[in-house]
Design a protein around this motif. Structure first.
Motif, PDB file in Angstrom:
ATOM      1  N   LEU A  21      -2.367  -2.275 -17.949  1.00 42.80           N
ATOM      2  CA  LEU A  21      -2.659  -1.931 -16.559  1.00 42.80           C
ATOM      3  C   LEU A  21      -3.360  -3.088 -15.846  1.00 42.80           C
ATOM      4  CD1 LEU A  21      -3.873   1.766 -16.859  1.00 42.80           C
ATOM      5  CD2 LEU A  21      -1.699   0.961 -15.910  1.00 42.80           C
ATOM      6  N   ALA A  22      -4.281  -3.744 -16.540  1.00 43.14           N
ATOM      7  CA  ALA A  22      -4.990  -4.883 -15.930  1.00 43.14           C
ATOM      8  C   ALA A  22      -4.016  -6.032 -15.655  1.00 43.14           C
ATOM      9  CB  ALA A  22      -6.116  -5.334 -16.852  1.00 43.14           C
ATOM     10  N   SER A  23      -3.094  -6.265 -16.571  1.00 47.83           N
ATOM     11  CA  SER A  23      -2.180  -7.394 -16.403  1.00 47.83           C
ATOM     12  C   SER A  23      -1.183  -7.165 -15.262  1.00 47.83           C
ATOM     13  CB  SER A  23      -1.410  -7.656 -17.707  1.00 47.83           C
ATOM     14  OG  SER A  23      -0.453  -6.638 -17.963  1.00 47.83           O
ATOM     15  N   LEU A  24      -0.869  -5.916 -14.959  1.00 51.60           N
ATOM     16  CA  LEU A  24       0.093  -5.576 -13.902  1.00 51.60           C
ATOM     17  C   LEU A  24      -0.595  -4.973 -12.678  1.00 51.60           C
ATOM     18  CD1 LEU A  24       3.299  -5.791 -13.918  1.00 51.60           C
ATOM     19  CD2 LEU A  24       2.159  -6.206 -16.094  1.00 51.60           C
ATOM     20  N   ALA A  25      -1.906  -5.193 -12.558  1.00 51.79           N
ATOM     21  CA  ALA A  25      -2.657  -4.550 -11.468  1.00 51.79           C
ATOM     22  C   ALA A  25      -2.071  -4.891 -10.101  1.00 51.79           C
ATOM     23  CB  ALA A  25      -4.123  -4.950 -11.545  1.00 51.79           C
ATOM     24  N   TYR A  26      -1.708  -6.147  -9.880  1.00 50.87           N
ATOM     25  CA  TYR A  26      -1.176  -6.534  -8.567  1.00 50.87           C
ATOM     26  C   TYR A  26       0.107  -5.762  -8.258  1.00 50.87           C
ATOM     27  CZ  TYR A  26       1.030  -9.204  -4.858  1.00 50.87           C
ATOM     28  OH  TYR A  26       1.649  -9.552  -3.697  1.00 50.87           O
ATOM     29  N   ASP A  27       1.026  -5.742  -9.205  1.00 55.67           N
ATOM     30  CA  ASP A  27       2.298  -5.043  -8.996  1.00 55.67           C
ATOM     31  C   ASP A  27       2.077  -3.550  -8.772  1.00 55.67           C
ATOM     32  OD1 ASP A  27       5.469  -5.023  -9.528  1.00 55.67           O
ATOM     33  OD2 ASP A  27       4.546  -3.320 -10.566  1.00 55.67           O
ATOM     34  N   ILE A  28       1.247  -2.933  -9.613  1.00 54.59           N
ATOM     35  CA  ILE A  28       1.025  -1.492  -9.519  1.00 54.59           C
ATOM     36  C   ILE A  28       0.379  -1.130  -8.185  1.00 54.59           C
ATOM     37  CG2 ILE A  28      -0.269   0.442 -10.516  1.00 54.59           C
ATOM     38  CD1 ILE A  28       0.140  -0.980 -13.273  1.00 54.59           C
ATOM     39  N   GLU A  29      -0.650  -1.866  -7.806  1.00 52.58           N
ATOM     40  CA  GLU A  29      -1.327  -1.574  -6.539  1.00 52.58           C
ATOM     41  C   GLU A  29      -0.390  -1.786  -5.350  1.00 52.58           C
ATOM     42  OE1 GLU A  29      -4.700  -4.134  -6.719  1.00 52.58           O
ATOM     43  OE2 GLU A  29      -5.624  -3.013  -8.376  1.00 52.58           O
ATOM     44  N   THR A  30       0.436  -2.827  -5.423  1.00 50.17           N
ATOM     45  CA  THR A  30       1.376  -3.094  -4.334  1.00 50.17           C
ATOM     46  C   THR A  30       2.401  -1.980  -4.211  1.00 50.17           C
ATOM     47  OG1 THR A  30       1.124  -5.483  -4.604  1.00 50.17           O
ATOM     48  CG2 THR A  30       3.105  -4.724  -3.470  1.00 50.17           C
ATOM     49  N   ARG A  31       2.923  -1.503  -5.326  1.00 50.14           N
ATOM     50  CA  ARG A  31       3.937  -0.447  -5.269  1.00 50.14           C
ATOM     51  C   ARG A  31       3.336   0.881  -4.808  1.00 50.14           C
ATOM     52  NH1 ARG A  31       8.660  -2.326  -7.255  1.00 50.14           N
ATOM     53  NH2 ARG A  31       8.542  -4.149  -8.629  1.00 50.14           N
ATOM     54  N   ILE A  32       2.101   1.159  -5.187  1.00 49.28           N
ATOM     55  CA  ILE A  32       1.443   2.382  -4.702  1.00 49.28           C
ATOM     56  C   ILE A  32       1.319   2.336  -3.181  1.00 49.28           C
ATOM     57  CG2 ILE A  32      -0.742   3.640  -4.654  1.00 49.28           C
ATOM     58  CD1 ILE A  32      -1.064   2.888  -7.630  1.00 49.28           C
ATOM     59  N   ALA A  33       0.881   1.189  -2.651  1.00 49.72           N
ATOM     60  CA  ALA A  33       0.678   1.061  -1.210  1.00 49.72           C
ATOM     61  C   ALA A  33       1.988   0.922  -0.448  1.00 49.72           C
ATOM     62  CB  ALA A  33      -0.219  -0.145  -0.931  1.00 49.72           C
ATOM     63  N   ASP A  34       2.916   0.137  -0.984  1.00 48.62           N
ATOM     64  CA  ASP A  34       4.134  -0.215  -0.251  1.00 48.62           C
ATOM     65  C   ASP A  34       5.263   0.787  -0.436  1.00 48.62           C
ATOM     66  OD1 ASP A  34       5.633  -2.085   1.395  1.00 48.62           O
ATOM     67  OD2 ASP A  34       6.744  -2.588  -0.429  1.00 48.62           O
ATOM     68  N   GLU A  35       5.317   1.449  -1.629  1.00 48.02           N
ATOM     69  CA  GLU A  35       6.424   2.352  -1.930  1.00 48.02           C
ATOM     70  C   GLU A  35       6.003   3.809  -2.012  1.00 48.02           C
ATOM     71  OE1 GLU A  35       8.252   0.862  -5.490  1.00 48.02           O
ATOM     72  OE2 GLU A  35       8.426  -1.181  -4.698  1.00 48.02           O
ATOM     73  N   GLY A  36       4.702   4.062  -1.857  1.00 44.15           N
ATOM     74  CA  GLY A  36       4.206   5.433  -1.863  1.00 44.15           C
ATOM     75  C   GLY A  36       4.241   6.099  -3.222  1.00 44.15           C
ATOM     76  N   ARG A  37       4.149   5.302  -4.269  1.00 40.49           N
ATOM     77  CA  ARG A  37       4.204   5.874  -5.606  1.00 40.49           C
ATOM     78  C   ARG A  37       2.847   6.457  -6.003  1.00 40.49           C
ATOM     79  NH1 ARG A  37       8.976   4.690  -7.852  1.00 40.49           N
ATOM     80  NH2 ARG A  37      10.129   2.903  -6.999  1.00 40.49           N
ATOM     81  N   PRO A  38       2.862   7.452  -6.909  1.00 40.03           N
ATOM     82  CA  PRO A  38       1.592   7.959  -7.438  1.00 40.03           C
ATOM     83  C   PRO A  38       0.920   6.897  -8.294  1.00 40.03           C
ATOM     84  CG  PRO A  38       3.436   8.866  -8.665  1.00 40.03           C
ATOM     85  CD  PRO A  38       4.030   8.109  -7.517  1.00 40.03           C
ATOM     86  N   ASP A  39      -0.362   7.090  -8.563  1.00 42.42           N
ATOM     87  CA  ASP A  39      -1.112   6.134  -9.378  1.00 42.42           C
ATOM     88  C   ASP A  39      -0.650   6.237 -10.833  1.00 42.42           C
ATOM     89  OD1 ASP A  39      -2.943   4.586 -10.756  1.00 42.42           O
ATOM     90  OD2 ASP A  39      -4.668   5.310  -9.633  1.00 42.42           O
ATOM     91  N   LEU A  40      -0.077   5.164 -11.364  1.00 45.73           N
ATOM     92  CA  LEU A  40       0.434   5.173 -12.733  1.00 45.73           C
ATOM     93  C   LEU A  40      -0.655   5.528 -13.732  1.00 45.73           C
ATOM     94  CD1 LEU A  40       2.604   4.636 -14.870  1.00 45.73           C
ATOM     95  CD2 LEU A  40       2.071   2.188 -14.689  1.00 45.73           C
ATOM     96  N   ALA A  41      -1.846   4.985 -13.549  1.00 47.10           N
ATOM     97  CA  ALA A  41      -2.932   5.214 -14.510  1.00 47.10           C
ATOM     98  C   ALA A  41      -3.267   6.698 -14.634  1.00 47.10           C
ATOM     99  CB  ALA A  41      -4.169   4.429 -14.109  1.00 47.10           C
ATOM    100  N   GLU A  42      -3.122   7.436 -13.537  1.00 46.97           N
ATOM    101  CA  GLU A  42      -3.459   8.860 -13.554  1.00 46.97           C
ATOM    102  C   GLU A  42      -2.349   9.712 -14.164  1.00 46.97           C
ATOM    103  OE1 GLU A  42      -4.500  10.009  -9.619  1.00 46.97           O
ATOM    104  OE2 GLU A  42      -6.320   8.777  -9.562  1.00 46.97           O
ATOM    105  N   MET A  43      -1.161   9.140 -14.332  1.00 43.48           N
ATOM    106  CA  MET A  43      -0.039   9.904 -14.872  1.00 43.48           C
ATOM    107  C   MET A  43       0.040   9.847 -16.391  1.00 43.48           C
ATOM    108  SD  MET A  43       2.940   8.910 -12.148  1.00 43.48           S
ATOM    109  CE  MET A  43       4.025  10.232 -12.696  1.00 43.48           C
ATOM    110  N   ILE A  44      -0.641   8.878 -16.979  1.00 41.53           N
ATOM    111  CA  ILE A  44      -0.552   8.660 -18.427  1.00 41.53           C
ATOM    112  C   ILE A  44      -1.850   9.086 -19.105  1.00 41.53           C
ATOM    113  CG2 ILE A  44      -0.061   7.010 -20.251  1.00 41.53           C
ATOM    114  CD1 ILE A  44       2.226   7.435 -18.174  1.00 41.53           C
ATOM    115  N   THR A  45      -1.732   9.997 -20.055  1.00 44.45           N
ATOM    116  CA  THR A  45      -2.867  10.390 -20.886  1.00 44.45           C
ATOM    117  C   THR A  45      -2.697   9.733 -22.251  1.00 44.45           C
ATOM    118  OG1 THR A  45      -3.102  12.521 -19.782  1.00 44.45           O
ATOM    119  CG2 THR A  45      -4.098  12.311 -21.966  1.00 44.45           C
ATOM    120  N   VAL A  46      -3.704   9.031 -22.697  1.00 43.81           N
ATOM    121  CA  VAL A  46      -3.654   8.333 -23.986  1.00 43.81           C
ATOM    122  C   VAL A  46      -4.610   9.026 -24.952  1.00 43.81           C
ATOM    123  CG1 VAL A  46      -3.989   6.157 -25.197  1.00 43.81           C
ATOM    124  CG2 VAL A  46      -3.044   6.164 -22.875  1.00 43.81           C
ATOM    125  N   VAL A  47      -4.080   9.440 -26.087  1.00 45.20           N
ATOM    126  CA  VAL A  47      -4.859  10.141 -27.107  1.00 45.20           C
ATOM    127  C   VAL A  47      -4.871   9.300 -28.376  1.00 45.20           C
ATOM    128  CG1 VAL A  47      -5.026  12.223 -28.523  1.00 45.20           C
ATOM    129  CG2 VAL A  47      -4.188  12.381 -26.161  1.00 45.20           C
TER     130      VAL A  47
END
Length: 283
Positions: free
Chosen positions: A105-131
């Motif tokens: 997530l840290a390595s792709l932060a720019y891409d993820i944040e841009t797609r959330i703002a520009d494409e209206g996507r949900p927050d990827l980090a909130e969709m993934i639960t890691v156990v």
């Protein structure tokens, strides 16, 4: 969705070569769930080639943190997200898997944040639960259970075989392991045992191509199982079928299915499948 085990990547080790198989990953369709087991390089493409939409990604299990089992975890989840994933996905892995995901997530932060703002996507980090899991019951649902057994894969300590039970079937996945007698009890009566395998006569070939000489040979012999060892576990466990996977070597034209079958023949005379990428085993 038809119940099936699909071998997406069947090669042991992280290297890839022209025309050769991909590192380890599998898709298990069972009890109306899509279960991805390990995420070596090529898992995303492999899933798509089965006809599955990545939007339908469901459960992911990582057996251990060697790169040939986890390298494409982050890219798989990200690609599913950009494909239109709308529901939560749960990733189960050994201690350390949270750090792997956080680092991606840290390595792709720019891409993820841009797609959330520009494409209206949900927050990827909130969709993934890691156990993070250890030995014992990992998942316990009315129609699906997953149990873990720590196996012997030095120097990795957090490495686990998995037993998946659902829809009246049980499948056991050895993960990477040296010959490990407790695995026979763990797999007792399973319908399918998927076990890693090496060919003794193929070791020198892979060492020549990969490098590191004596040190690599030492690791392979200490940390992995020969095909005959896998067959012995299957025989003692009384499983219905043995599937050889994580093959070493898997991409040497000098060695083919006839060699793998000959290696297990003195020990195992039951149903045998020698893994290859894209192979579908109906359940």
């Amino acid at each position: 969705m038809t119940d099936a085990l699909i071998l997406l990547g069947t090669k042991g080790g992280p290297a890839i070569r022209p025309g050769g198989p991909n590192p380890t990953s599998m898709l298990l369709n069972l009890a109306a769930r899509r279960i991805v087991i390990d995420c070596g390089l090529g898992v995303s493409r492999g899933l798509v080639e089965t006809g599955m939409s990545l939007k339908d990604l469901d459960l992911v299990f990582i057996t251990h943190l060697h790169s040939d089992h986890v390298l494409e975890l982050g890219p798989l989840l990200h690609t599913a997200w950009t494909t239109g994933l709308e529901h939560p996905v749960t990733v189960f892995g050994p201690v350390g898997i949270r750090a792997v995901w956080a680092g991606f997530l840290a390595s792709l932060a720019y891409d993820i944040e841009t797609r959330i703002a520009d494409e209206g996507r949900p927050d990827l980090a909130e969709m993934i639960t890691v156990v993070e899991y250890g030995p014992g019951i990992v998942l316990d649902l009315p129609d699906l259970t997953v149990e873990a057994l720590r196996v012997d894969h030095p120097p990795v300590v957090e490495c686990f075989a998995l037993k998946v039970t659902g829809a009246g079937r049980t499948l056991v996945f050895s993960a990477d392991t040296a010959p490990f007698p407790p695995l026979a009890d763990f797999a007792r009566g399973a319908d399918i045992l998927v076990h890693e395998a090496m060919l003794p006569e193929g070791l020198e070939s892979i060492i020549r191509r990969t490098g590191n000489g004596a040190r690599l040979r030492e690791h392979l012999v200490a940390s992995h199982s020969f095909a005959a060892d896998a067959a012995a576990i299957a025989h003692r466990a009384g499983v219905g079928m043995l599937v050889l996977n994580h093959l070493i070597p898997a991409d040497d034209p000098a060695f083919g299915e006839v060699h793998w079958r000959a290696a297990v023949m003195p020990v195992w005379d039951g149903p045998l499948v020698v893994g290859r990428d894209g192979l579908v085993i109906s359940l």
